[in-house]
Design a protein around this motif. Structure first.
Motif, mmCIF file in Angstrom:
data_model
loop_
_atom_site.group_PDB
_atom_site.id
_atom_site.type_symbol
_atom_site.label_atom_id
_atom_site.label_comp_id
_atom_site.label_asym_id
_atom_site.label_seq_id
_atom_site.Cartn_x
_atom_site.Cartn_y
_atom_site.Cartn_z
ATOM 1 N N LYS A 100 -25.902 26.096 7.441
ATOM 2 C CA LYS A 100 -27.106 26.032 6.608
ATOM 3 C C LYS A 100 -27.854 24.718 6.803
ATOM 4 N N TYR A 101 -27.150 23.705 7.275
ATOM 5 C CA TYR A 101 -27.740 22.381 7.441
ATOM 6 C C TYR A 101 -27.557 21.930 8.883
ATOM 7 N N LYS A 102 -28.464 21.078 9.308
ATOM 8 C CA LYS A 102 -28.397 20.557 10.674
ATOM 9 C C LYS A 102 -27.431 19.368 10.721
ATOM 10 N N PHE A 103 -26.608 19.365 11.770
ATOM 11 C CA PHE A 103 -25.633 18.290 11.964
ATOM 12 C C PHE A 103 -25.792 17.694 13.366
ATOM 13 N N PHE A 104 -25.469 16.404 13.470
ATOM 14 C CA PHE A 104 -25.485 15.709 14.751
ATOM 15 C C PHE A 104 -24.118 15.087 15.018
ATOM 16 N N GLY A 143 -27.687 23.864 18.147
ATOM 17 C CA GLY A 143 -29.130 23.799 17.983
ATOM 18 C C GLY A 143 -29.829 25.080 18.404
ATOM 19 N N ASP A 144 -31.137 25.172 18.081
ATOM 20 C CA ASP A 144 -31.914 26.346 18.483
ATOM 21 C C ASP A 144 -32.281 26.237 19.961
ATOM 22 N N GLU A 145 -33.045 27.217 20.465
ATOM 23 C CA GLU A 145 -33.346 27.272 21.890
ATOM 24 C C GLU A 145 -34.084 26.031 22.368
ATOM 25 N N GLU A 146 -35.071 25.577 21.606
ATOM 26 C CA GLU A 146 -35.846 24.406 22.005
ATOM 27 C C GLU A 146 -34.975 23.153 22.056
ATOM 28 N N GLU A 147 -34.088 23.007 21.089
ATOM 29 C CA GLU A 147 -33.207 21.835 21.056
ATOM 30 C C GLU A 147 -32.214 21.857 22.215
ATOM 31 N N VAL A 148 -31.744 23.065 22.576
ATOM 32 C CA VAL A 148 -30.808 23.182 23.698
ATOM 33 C C VAL A 148 -31.513 22.849 25.009
ATOM 34 N N VAL A 149 -32.782 23.242 25.131
ATOM 35 C CA VAL A 149 -33.550 22.927 26.341
ATOM 36 C C VAL A 149 -33.683 21.413 26.506
#
Length: 247
Positions: A100-104, A143-149
């Motif tokens: 539900k939340y973004k993690f790094f 991550g989503d597609e853009e973040e993976v790119v």
């Protein structure tokens, strides 16, 4: 009554939760030690190493060539009262590690922190171990597609830098102080021989005669640093003005 049975609907919540709590390779629950690749996928380290050794790694993870492509991560376990698979959370904000939340993950220390914690507490150091990091050291998890790119482009850039560095070492191109580059043949002891040239101009060799003070004789001043005249006589180590054979 005889109609074909429709397939069960996929529970998107369970599918998302599985991606955050299970190994991307074996789909087994994450169990420390865990690692992350440079695209943000999580693995049980033992499972990934065994797949690499046995050459059983799927093509989708073909960019993982060895240990250098794995980053050890440290997950904060949520204290649980009952039995079951471990759950994880952000050690700073307490947000649960459930998709539900973004993690790094920080590449230099491996701590896993929520994006909220990194945003609210603006710092160039890890909020857990206080180790310095840069923006490029942050790897977004799942991550989503853009973040993976973006992560894939960064990975390719890092690999090109490594190849370029190896090429320079092979051909003996060494960076020296001041930004100069010297090309030569690399010896086994790490030194460079057969120097070809210096790109930005080498440092000028010191000559005593170029630094003569006012009202001083050039030859006399130069003799303070080196023998300015060649002769057949040998000089004593203590006095240059009294060579052997003249006294």
């Amino acid at each position: 009554m005889y109609a074909e049975k429709k397939p069960d609907k996929i529970d998107l919540h369970e599918q998302r939760l599985s991606k955050w709590l299970n190994c991307s390779l074996s789909n087994e629950p994450l169990k420390p030690p865990c690692v992350i690749d440079r695209l943000g996928n999580m693995f049980n380290k033992e499972t990934l190493v065994e797949a690499l050794i046995g050459k059983k790694l799927p093509k989708e993870f073909g960019y993982i060539k060895g240990l250098k492509d794995m980053i050890n991560i440290q997950l904060e376990v949520v204290p649980s009262e009952g039995l079951g698979n471990a759950r994880f959370q952000c050690p700073v904000s307490g947000l649960e590690f459930n998709g539900k939340y973004k993690f790094f993950s920080l590449k230099n220390c491996g701590h896993v922190l929520s994006a909220k914690a990194l945003k609210e507490v603006k710092s160039s150091a890890c909020l857990v171990c206080y180790k310095e990091f840069e923006e490029c050291d942050k790897i977004v998890i799942n991550g989503d597609e853009e973040e993976v790119v973006v992560l894939r482009e960064r990975m390719e850039e890092d690999r090109l830098k490594v190849k370029d560095k190896k090429r320079k070492v092979k051909h003996g191109i060494v960076d020296v102080k001041g930004g100069d580059k010297v090309a030569g043949k690399m010896k086994g002891n790490g030194k460079v021989e057969n120097v070809k040239g210096v790109s930005n101009g080498g440092s000028k060799r010191f000559k005593a005669a170029d630094m003569v003070p006012a009202n001083a004789t050039k030859d006399v001043y130069a003799s303070l640093f080196t023998s300015s005249q060649k002769n057949k006589f040998k000089e004593t180590y203590s006095c240059r003005s009294l060579p052997l054979g003249r006294n």
